[in-house]
Design an enzyme around this catalytic site. Sequence first.
Site, PDB file in Angstrom:
ATOM      1  N   ALA A 116       0.860  -1.190   0.000  1.00 53.09           N
ATOM      2  CA  ALA A 116       0.000   0.000   0.000  1.00 53.09           C
ATOM      3  C   ALA A 116       0.892   1.233   0.000  1.00 53.09           C
ATOM      4  O   ALA A 116       2.101   1.136   0.245  1.00 53.09           O
ATOM      5  CB  ALA A 116      -0.891   0.016   1.243  1.00 53.09           C
ATOM      6  N   LYS A 117       0.319   2.367  -0.282  1.00 51.64           N
ATOM      7  CA  LYS A 117       1.040   3.628  -0.126  1.00 51.64           C
ATOM      8  C   LYS A 117       0.036   4.738   0.080  1.00 51.64           C
ATOM      9  O   LYS A 117      -1.083   4.663  -0.422  1.00 51.64           O
ATOM     10  CB  LYS A 117       1.863   3.930  -1.386  1.00 51.64           C
ATOM     11  CG  LYS A 117       2.985   4.896  -1.147  1.00 51.64           C
ATOM     12  CD  LYS A 117       4.131   4.182  -0.488  1.00 51.64           C
ATOM     13  CE  LYS A 117       5.382   5.019  -0.438  1.00 51.64           C
ATOM     14  NZ  LYS A 117       6.549   4.140  -0.258  1.00 51.64           N
TER      15      LYS A 117
END
Length: 427
Positions: A116-117
């Site tokens: 994720a980011k």
Amino acid sequence: MGFHAFVDDAREIKEDNPFESMMSRFDHAAQLLKLDPDLYKVLRVPNREITTYIPVYMDDGHIEVFTGFRVQHNFARGPAKGGIRYAPDVTLDEVRALAAWMTWKCAVVNIPFGGAKGGIICDPSQMSLGELERMTRRYTAELIDFIGPERDVPAPDMNTNEQTMAWIMDTYSMHARHTVTAVVTGKPIDLSGSRGRREATGRGLLFVADEAVAKFGLKKSDTRVVIQGSGNVGGTAARLMHETGYRVIALSDIHGGIYNPRGLDIPDVIAHLEKHRSLEKYPGGEPVSNHELLEIECDVLLPAATENQITSQNVDRIRCRILCEGANGPTTAAADDVLERKGVFVIPDILANAGGVTCSYFEWVQDRMGYFWKEDVVNERLQDIMVASFHDVCKYAECHNVNMRIAAYMLAIDRVAYITRTRGIYA
Ligand code: GLU
């Protein structure tokens, strides 16, 4: 190709779009792996993308509304994992690419996370601590149902730090009505952070550079290292490489760099940087621009700043034997072939800079155990994983006769695809 079908078709696909750089390597690796077309469809898109508008009271009493993103790319191997960056030029495509890179990175080093980011479009240099805190807390509150130790575990990235993580941990814990330390990593050590986390990305770079240098039979004291960036990643790598006997001949910050072919006295350079907040006017080296720095002849080039530094425009002039990617996406896909033709040995970002997330994994494990390790133990386990992963990718590259970057993607995609196939698709 995949990317073209994913974004608005009318848009021009630019070399400097990081999602394009990620996707073209993904497509190439998937093709070589003969990835099942159905699995290809699943893995080429993120699981979830959240856009949230964050109202914040600024210090003078007016309200500013910031745009924030969290892209959760994949959960097949475990909770999503990845940093949050604050910068004026954050885009959804950039966050998408960075989220996918986290999935591949965690798979390359074989830790039980997806990717994720997050990002918020803001200029942290123009904001007070109070404004940053209120923005961070509201962003966390907006994401409250989507993050958590078993769901998605944020960490620091560009312009976020231990303090940011402490605010996220506190906000999440206030909603949960009890302290949940494992919701973020990269926390201060006294707030259930891990020893060694702050230096882990730089230390991981040192470990993989050591392996590459040994592979080429180079002597450390003769190995000339050029580092772009002197933040947490570049600055730590410079210090550790200097301490272990490398000759660091150039280093830069966002304004520009310094160069001394005889080698820089890194502790002195860092002291200057801390005192003056800039490398400018450092007396022990000649000034160079960030572009000139990348073109200095050296043995190890270590870009540790931001994306799109080595591109079709300058790749012809790159003169290193080993490219050790400290940043995420410092090389565009368009530059890959030229690097290969020039015989540059690339330690790709998803392998080279994985020390940070590997130590984040250790932090998450320690938080869940409530039992904290000595720094030596952390560093030794980090070394084990980085060295083993380096050799896994080398072996994969040799067996499949591909370069290191494509080997890393193939290895990662293969691991995620295997788990996705075995778990099956829930219907
Ligand atoms: N932001 C770092 C990265 O890009 C660390 C992520 C993490 O520790 O989760 O790898």
